[in-house]
Design a protein around this motif. Structure first.
Motif, PDB file in Angstrom:
ATOM      1  N   SER A  97       0.812  -1.182  -0.013  1.00 35.32           N
ATOM      2  CA  SER A  97       0.072  -0.026   0.102  1.00 35.32           C
ATOM      3  C   SER A  97       0.797   1.032   0.123  1.00 35.32           C
ATOM      4  O   SER A  97       1.995   1.192   0.360  1.00 35.32           O
ATOM      5  CB  SER A  97      -0.962   0.066   1.047  1.00 35.32           C
ATOM      6  OG  SER A  97      -0.162   0.009   2.700  1.00 35.32           O
ATOM      7  N   HIS A  98       0.294   2.210  -0.316  1.00 38.31           N
ATOM      8  CA  HIS A  98       1.034   3.519  -0.552  1.00 38.31           C
ATOM      9  C   HIS A  98       0.575   4.812   0.293  1.00 38.31           C
ATOM     10  O   HIS A  98      -0.782   4.909   0.118  1.00 38.31           O
ATOM     11  CB  HIS A  98       1.187   4.091  -2.019  1.00 38.31           C
ATOM     12  CG  HIS A  98       1.893   2.920  -2.979  1.00 38.31           C
ATOM     13  ND1 HIS A  98       3.028   2.838  -3.061  1.00 38.31           N
ATOM     14  CD2 HIS A  98       1.288   1.732  -3.479  1.00 38.31           C
ATOM     15  CE1 HIS A  98       3.599   1.927  -3.729  1.00 38.31           C
ATOM     16  NE2 HIS A  98       2.617   1.053  -4.039  1.00 38.31           N
ATOM     17  N   SER A  99       1.174   5.606   0.834  1.00 40.00           N
ATOM     18  CA  SER A  99       0.701   6.888   1.493  1.00 40.00           C
ATOM     19  C   SER A  99       1.161   7.933   0.604  1.00 40.00           C
ATOM     20  O   SER A  99       1.977   7.957  -0.375  1.00 40.00           O
ATOM     21  CB  SER A  99       1.369   6.861   2.777  1.00 40.00           C
ATOM     22  OG  SER A  99       2.756   7.123   2.872  1.00 40.00           O
ATOM     23  N   THR A 100       0.821   9.164   1.248  1.00 41.18           N
ATOM     24  CA  THR A 100       1.278  10.439   0.871  1.00 41.18           C
ATOM     25  C   THR A 100       2.904  10.728   0.835  1.00 41.18           C
ATOM     26  O   THR A 100       3.308  11.548  -0.027  1.00 41.18           O
ATOM     27  CB  THR A 100       0.840  11.502   1.582  1.00 41.18           C
ATOM     28  OG1 THR A 100       1.097  11.193   3.122  1.00 41.18           O
ATOM     29  CG2 THR A 100      -0.704  11.979   1.496  1.00 41.18           C
ATOM     30  N   ILE A 101       3.353   9.634   1.414  1.00 37.62           N
ATOM     31  CA  ILE A 101       5.177   9.835   1.084  1.00 37.62           C
ATOM     32  C   ILE A 101       5.436   9.410  -0.110  1.00 37.62           C
ATOM     33  O   ILE A 101       6.825   9.749  -0.346  1.00 37.62           O
ATOM     34  CB  ILE A 101       5.663   8.721   2.427  1.00 37.62           C
ATOM     35  CG1 ILE A 101       5.249   9.248   3.882  1.00 37.62           C
ATOM     36  CG2 ILE A 101       6.986   8.432   2.285  1.00 37.62           C
ATOM     37  CD1 ILE A 101       5.934  10.510   4.263  1.00 37.62           C
ATOM     38  N   SER A 102       4.639   8.653  -0.857  1.00 33.89           N
ATOM     39  CA  SER A 102       4.925   8.433  -2.280  1.00 33.89           C
ATOM     40  C   SER A 102       3.589   8.847  -3.004  1.00 33.89           C
ATOM     41  O   SER A 102       3.514  10.036  -3.044  1.00 33.89           O
ATOM     42  CB  SER A 102       5.303   6.974  -2.589  1.00 33.89           C
ATOM     43  OG  SER A 102       4.160   5.851  -2.128  1.00 33.89           O
TER      44      SER A 102
ATOM     45  N   LEU B 198       9.667  12.914  -4.132  1.00 37.41           N
ATOM     46  CA  LEU B 198       9.139  11.795  -4.729  1.00 37.41           C
ATOM     47  C   LEU B 198       7.916  12.023  -5.643  1.00 37.41           C
ATOM     48  O   LEU B 198       6.766  12.241  -5.132  1.00 37.41           O
ATOM     49  CB  LEU B 198       8.579  10.632  -3.865  1.00 37.41           C
ATOM     50  CG  LEU B 198       8.805   9.334  -4.389  1.00 37.41           C
ATOM     51  CD1 LEU B 198       9.563   8.329  -3.730  1.00 37.41           C
ATOM     52  CD2 LEU B 198       7.510   8.994  -5.011  1.00 37.41           C
ATOM     53  N   VAL B 199       8.460  12.503  -6.693  1.00 37.70           N
ATOM     54  CA  VAL B 199       7.219  12.986  -7.766  1.00 37.70           C
ATOM     55  C   VAL B 199       7.126  11.604  -8.628  1.00 37.70           C
ATOM     56  O   VAL B 199       8.217  10.900  -9.363  1.00 37.70           O
ATOM     57  CB  VAL B 199       7.647  14.124  -8.680  1.00 37.70           C
ATOM     58  CG1 VAL B 199       6.601  14.579  -9.650  1.00 37.70           C
ATOM     59  CG2 VAL B 199       8.082  15.194  -7.746  1.00 37.70           C
ATOM     60  N   SER B 200       5.945  11.327  -9.042  1.00 33.85           N
ATOM     61  CA  SER B 200       5.670  10.258  -9.651  1.00 33.85           C
ATOM     62  C   SER B 200       5.084  10.420 -10.931  1.00 33.85           C
ATOM     63  O   SER B 200       4.141  11.483 -10.859  1.00 33.85           O
ATOM     64  CB  SER B 200       5.450   8.860  -8.706  1.00 33.85           C
ATOM     65  OG  SER B 200       3.800   8.869  -8.845  1.00 33.85           O
ATOM     66  N   ARG B 201       4.784   9.302 -11.861  1.00 34.07           N
ATOM     67  CA  ARG B 201       3.656   9.594 -12.853  1.00 34.07           C
ATOM     68  C   ARG B 201       2.113   9.840 -12.431  1.00 34.07           C
ATOM     69  O   ARG B 201       1.526  10.352 -13.018  1.00 34.07           O
ATOM     70  CB  ARG B 201       3.976   8.299 -13.682  1.00 34.07           C
ATOM     71  CG  ARG B 201       4.900   8.349 -14.745  1.00 34.07           C
ATOM     72  CD  ARG B 201       4.756   7.160 -15.622  1.00 34.07           C
ATOM     73  NE  ARG B 201       5.539   5.935 -15.225  1.00 34.07           N
ATOM     74  CZ  ARG B 201       5.165   4.847 -15.657  1.00 34.07           C
ATOM     75  NH1 ARG B 201       4.636   4.624 -16.598  1.00 34.07           N
ATOM     76  NH2 ARG B 201       5.829   3.857 -14.890  1.00 34.07           N
ATOM     77  N   THR B 202       2.183   8.964 -11.169  1.00 33.67           N
ATOM     78  CA  THR B 202       0.737   9.335 -10.720  1.00 33.67           C
ATOM     79  C   THR B 202       0.390  10.619 -10.465  1.00 33.67           C
ATOM     80  O   THR B 202      -0.770  11.011 -10.537  1.00 33.67           O
ATOM     81  CB  THR B 202       0.659   8.653  -9.304  1.00 33.67           C
ATOM     82  OG1 THR B 202       1.501   7.239  -9.553  1.00 33.67           O
ATOM     83  CG2 THR B 202      -0.712   8.417  -8.933  1.00 33.67           C
ATOM     84  N   HIS B 203       1.384  11.557  -9.698  1.00 34.58           N
ATOM     85  CA  HIS B 203       1.033  12.915  -9.567  1.00 34.58           C
ATOM     86  C   HIS B 203       0.831  13.780 -10.955  1.00 34.58           C
ATOM     87  O   HIS B 203      -0.105  14.488 -10.707  1.00 34.58           O
ATOM     88  CB  HIS B 203       2.362  13.402  -8.760  1.00 34.58           C
ATOM     89  CG  HIS B 203       2.523  12.800  -7.551  1.00 34.58           C
ATOM     90  ND1 HIS B 203       3.768  12.101  -7.209  1.00 34.58           N
ATOM     91  CD2 HIS B 203       1.857  12.592  -6.415  1.00 34.58           C
ATOM     92  CE1 HIS B 203       3.627  11.471  -6.071  1.00 34.58           C
ATOM     93  NE2 HIS B 203       2.528  12.004  -5.423  1.00 34.58           N
ATOM     94  N   PHE B 204       1.627  13.292 -11.881  1.00 28.86           N
ATOM     95  CA  PHE B 204       1.243  14.008 -13.366  1.00 28.86           C
ATOM     96  C   PHE B 204      -0.078  13.512 -13.736  1.00 28.86           C
ATOM     97  O   PHE B 204      -0.843  14.426 -14.209  1.00 28.86           O
ATOM     98  CB  PHE B 204       2.287  13.560 -14.138  1.00 28.86           C
ATOM     99  CG  PHE B 204       3.504  14.329 -14.022  1.00 28.86           C
ATOM    100  CD1 PHE B 204       3.736  15.371 -14.885  1.00 28.86           C
ATOM    101  CD2 PHE B 204       4.596  13.951 -13.341  1.00 28.86           C
ATOM    102  CE1 PHE B 204       4.880  16.280 -14.985  1.00 28.86           C
ATOM    103  CE2 PHE B 204       6.019  14.327 -13.172  1.00 28.86           C
ATOM    104  CZ  PHE B 204       6.096  15.531 -13.879  1.00 28.86           C
ATOM    105  N   ALA B 205      -0.482  12.424 -13.607  1.00 26.02           N
ATOM    106  CA  ALA B 205      -1.714  12.024 -14.010  1.00 26.02           C
ATOM    107  C   ALA B 205      -2.790  12.556 -13.230  1.00 26.02           C
ATOM    108  O   ALA B 205      -3.894  12.908 -13.920  1.00 26.02           O
ATOM    109  CB  ALA B 205      -1.780  10.317 -13.798  1.00 26.02           C
TER     110      ALA B 205
END
Ligand code: AMP
Ligand code: MN
Ligand code: MN
Ligand code: MN
Length: 294
Positions: free
Chosen positions: A25-30, A148-155
């Motif tokens: 699972s993923h939190s706001t840390i990622s 930690l910028v990921s493609r999810t944030h772009f999406a």
């Protein structure tokens, strides 16, 4: 979607497990939207009794997650999901039961995060050339952890601005593996990721194997190499697998002698296919990766 709505194939014989386990699972840390403490509360409310937080390339949420899990009486496993590049594709390796203070692991993860920031700027440049301006700032506004910028944030930014109707549409058009705004980078090597995890006392497991587009020969090579390097686990039940893939990867686990893992890969209440804990038991005949943790 609730598991009750998934038709399980006839070949699927669930093990008779009394506890709910969710080790991904993923939190706001990622790239999740709930804080580690909120995730712990949600897992507990959903009846999970063994839970792992596995943020991408970052372990700084584990202390808060553990504290909240302990206060709720829920067993906690320290985790991380490490980005690897193997045969030019991104492969994710879960580290479960890690010592989050291990210096080798921390240094390795810090190196990956540096690469993320450089890549984020390149992705933004590509999006600009495709008619989507200001996406770097836009993605950062969705990233609680700027390292930690990921493609999810772009999406999420593209959906918010109405460029696409949902996350899947963003990956289909812009950010998926072979799409024009996806900037490929060399994350860590498989050998590095496995060695950091083992060095930190954890177990390494290949995450969501059904999501990669390897040929059967490549997949075999990946599993063989992973095993030679000391990898011991594979995700069998995950939010990205179909019920047929639960059966398929249980066979893979048996074939290679891997222990089986199980996790929702939950990121957000709005985006999730499976909620925390909303998972069937492992198929019978595989050894749970948590067999000696409870
Ligand atoms: P990154 O680590 O920056 O390459 O981003 C990968 C993340 O993007 C994954 O961990 C998922 O959270 C998300 N992701 C990948 N593919 C999809 C998809 N098709 N739909 C929604 N999210 C996705
Ligand atoms: Mn993610
Ligand atoms: Mn993943
Ligand atoms: Mn994940």
């Amino acid at each position: 979607m609730s598991v009750a709505h998934l038709a399980l194939p006839r070949a699927y014989q669930p093990e008779n497990s009394l506890i709910k386990v969710d080790l991904h699972s993923h939190s706001t840390i990622s790239d999740g939207v709930l804080t580690p403490a909120q995730l712990a509360a949600r897992a507990h409310a959903n009846g999970v009794s063994l839970w792992a937080l596995t943020d991408h390339d970052e372990v700084s949420g584990l202390a808060q997650a553990r504290a909240e899990a302990e206060s709720l009486g829920m067993a906690f496993v320290s985790g991380v999901e490490i980005s690897v590049t193997w045969a030019k594709q991104s492969v994710h390796v879960l580290g479960l039961g890690i010592d989050e203070f291990d210096s080798g692991l921390l240094a390795g993860l810090a190196g990956i995060r540096e690469g993320r920031s450089i890549r984020a700027r390149e992705m933004a440049d590509r999006l600009t050339s495709m008619g989507v301006p200001d996406s770097y700032e836009g993605a950062l506004a969705f990233a609680a952890n700027p390292s930690l910028v990921s493609r999810t944030h772009f999406a999420r930014f593209l959906v918010e601005r109405g460029y696409c109707k949902n996350m899947q549409a963003v990956f289909d058009k812009y950010l998926g593996e072979n799409k024009p705004a996806n900037v490929r980078v060399q994350w860590s090597t498989l050998a590095e990721a496995v060695s950091w995890i083992i060095g930190a006392g954890g177990r390494a497991a290949i995450a969501h194997p059904g999501r990669y587009s390897f040929s059967p020969l490549q997949a075999d090579a990946l599993f063989e190499q992973f095993k030679e390097l000391g990898g011991t686990g594979i995700e069998v039940i995950t939010g990205s697998h179909t019920p047929d893939q639960y059966v398929e990867y249980a066979k893979v686990a048996q074939h290679y002698g891997f222990m089986a893992s199980c996790g929702s890969d939950f990121h957000s209440p709005k985006e999730a296919r499976l909620d925390l804990g909303d998972l069937p038991s492992l198929p019978s005949g595989v050894k749970p990766i948590w067999h000696d943790w409870i």
